[in-house]
Design an enzyme around this catalytic site. Structure first.
Site, PDB file in Angstrom:
ATOM      1  N   LYS A 195       5.917   1.963   2.577  1.00 47.66           N
ATOM      2  CA  LYS A 195       6.869   2.748   1.779  1.00 47.66           C
ATOM      3  C   LYS A 195       8.061   3.144   2.635  1.00 47.66           C
ATOM      4  O   LYS A 195       9.209   2.999   2.217  1.00 47.66           O
ATOM      5  CB  LYS A 195       6.202   4.019   1.245  1.00 47.66           C
ATOM      6  CG  LYS A 195       5.370   3.803   0.009  1.00 47.66           C
ATOM      7  CD  LYS A 195       4.593   5.052  -0.353  1.00 47.66           C
ATOM      8  CE  LYS A 195       3.481   4.723  -1.316  1.00 47.66           C
ATOM      9  NZ  LYS A 195       2.410   5.715  -1.357  1.00 47.66           N
TER      10      LYS A 195
ATOM     11  N   GLN B 108       0.578  11.374  -0.844  1.00 44.70           N
ATOM     12  CA  GLN B 108      -0.344  10.243  -0.926  1.00 44.70           C
ATOM     13  C   GLN B 108      -1.738  10.711  -1.333  1.00 44.70           C
ATOM     14  O   GLN B 108      -2.280  11.664  -0.774  1.00 44.70           O
ATOM     15  CB  GLN B 108      -0.390   9.526   0.445  1.00 44.70           C
ATOM     16  CG  GLN B 108      -1.256   8.295   0.491  1.00 44.70           C
ATOM     17  CD  GLN B 108      -0.703   7.133  -0.324  1.00 44.70           C
ATOM     18  OE1 GLN B 108       0.494   6.998  -0.529  1.00 44.70           O
ATOM     19  NE2 GLN B 108      -1.588   6.285  -0.809  1.00 44.70           N
TER      20      GLN B 108
ATOM     21  N   ASP C 233       6.121   9.905  -8.457  1.00 42.28           N
ATOM     22  CA  ASP C 233       4.857   9.293  -8.886  1.00 42.28           C
ATOM     23  C   ASP C 233       4.659   9.424 -10.392  1.00 42.28           C
ATOM     24  O   ASP C 233       3.822   8.717 -10.970  1.00 42.28           O
ATOM     25  CB  ASP C 233       3.674  10.014  -8.205  1.00 42.28           C
ATOM     26  CG  ASP C 233       3.145   9.273  -6.994  1.00 42.28           C
ATOM     27  OD1 ASP C 233       3.182   8.032  -6.998  1.00 42.28           O
ATOM     28  OD2 ASP C 233       2.674   9.952  -6.061  1.00 42.28           O
TER      29      ASP C 233
HETATM   30  N1  GUN Z   1      -2.746   6.280  -3.717  1.00 38.55           N
HETATM   31  C1  GUN Z   1      -2.923   5.047  -4.236  1.00 38.55           C
HETATM   32  N2  GUN Z   1      -1.921   4.752  -5.087  1.00 38.55           N
HETATM   33  C2  GUN Z   1      -1.106   5.823  -5.103  1.00 38.55           C
HETATM   34  C3  GUN Z   1       0.118   6.111  -5.775  1.00 38.55           C
HETATM   35  O1  GUN Z   1       0.660   5.327  -6.569  1.00 38.55           O
HETATM   36  N3  GUN Z   1       0.674   7.324  -5.507  1.00 38.55           N
HETATM   37  C4  GUN Z   1       0.101   8.217  -4.666  1.00 38.55           C
HETATM   38  N4  GUN Z   1       0.708   9.385  -4.477  1.00 38.55           N
HETATM   39  N5  GUN Z   1      -1.031   7.981  -4.025  1.00 38.55           N
HETATM   40  C5  GUN Z   1      -1.625   6.786  -4.235  1.00 38.55           C
END
Ligand code: GUN
Length: 294
Positions: A53, A97, A120
């Site tokens: 990311k 996350q 998100d």
């Molecule tokens: N963990 C796995 N996929 C995601 C996601 O799309 N967003 C977040 N915040 N955590 C994750």
């Protein structure tokens, strides 16, 4: 043999478009989008995601902020960081996350994020917006799935869409997004009766259960479009591991009209959509029409 939907190439093109949007925001409006990612603990898969990311955020020309907390961090410490990020004008998007360690209440943390910075799309306000058709930030993985479907199929109106899995991150928002495009939507799960038969009715089958290769070719209608959201690491040959989806690719691709591979299908779309959401959030916070930029 099914057409293979190349999510990796689609995501790469999307990131090029997003970089252009970012350049426009900077040159015309003098704003540089910023994305903050918070990682608690040392889960290896989460570390890989967070690294990717950060890298792709910078490649798109945006500002990347990373916060790492030990897995002993308290909810109070995490909420304090979220509060700081909510009030920092350089931060347009906030992603915490998941999963979080057991001592932290995930729902409390997600709902502490400013909904307009919730890239998100997990905040209750954004869930409500999505389900009532109001504009808002939409979860990245299902958004990426819908982009792939619309790119391949065009108009989705009237399609019979079956979603396997009812998670808040994928299954439920996927249903809302396909309903908004006038699909007839069925959400199935571990308690669904005659699951195979229900799947076999689908024009669009979205698999998001986290069970390696559960869906085989005999679950799929001839010519259906299959979107495989699963990312499962299983034992492969020579003691190595390999990644597989929730769909058994070899048998499914004999029957489906089109299918996303794993890896290289839905996976790369998630981060690309996260970058897109960050641009959208930046527009929202600066009174710029997202349609002008994206
Ligand atoms: N963990 C796995 N996929 C995601 C996601 O799309 N967003 C977040 N915040 N955590 C994750």
């Amino acid at each position: 043999m099914a057409h293979i939907i190349d999510g990796k190439a689609f995501a790469a093109n999307l990131r090029v478009d997003i970089a252009k949007s970012v350049a426009l925001l900077k040159n015309k409006h003098g704003v540089k989008p910023g994305l903050a990612v918070v990682l608690v603990g040392e889960d290896p898969a989460s570390q890989v995601y967070v690294r990717n990311k950060g890298k792709q955020t910078i490649e798109a020309g945006m500002e990347s902020f990373e916060f790492k907390l030990p897995d002993t961090a308290t909810q109070e410490e995490l909420l304090k960081i979220v509060d700081q990020l909510n009030n920092d004008p350089k931060v347009n998007g906030i992603l915490v996350q998941l999963p979080l360690p057991a001592q932290i209440n995930e729902t409390a943390v997600i709902n502490a994020i400013n909904p307009d910075k919730d890239v998100d799309g997990f905040h209750l306000i954004n869930v409500g917006r999505l389900n009532t058709g109001a504009p808002g930030l939409v979860p990245c993985t299902p958004l990426g799935c819908r982009m792939l479907l619309e790119d391949y199929l065009g108009d989705l109106t009237g399609a019979n869409a079956v979603i396997v899995g009812r998670s808040n991150i994928v299954g439920k928002p996927m249903a809302a997004l396909l309903l908004a495009k006038s699909c007839t939507v069925t959400i199935t799960h571990s308690r669904t009766k005659d699951l195979q038969e229900v799947c076999k009715q689908a024009d669009i089958l979205v698999a998001a259960v986290g069970r390696p290769e559960m869906i085989t070719g005999d679950w799929i209608k001839l010519g259906a479009t299959v979107i495989d959201v699963g990312i499962n690491r299983i034992a492969g040959e020579n003691g190595k591991t390999k990644l597989v989806g929730d769909v058994e690719f070899s048998s499914a691709s004999e029957v489906a009209g089109a299918i996303t591979p794993v890896p290289g299908g839905v996976g790369p779309m998630t981060i690309a959509c996260l970058l897109r959401n960050t641009v959208e959030a930046t527009c929202l916070q600066n009174g710029i029409s997202a349609g002008e930029v994206l």
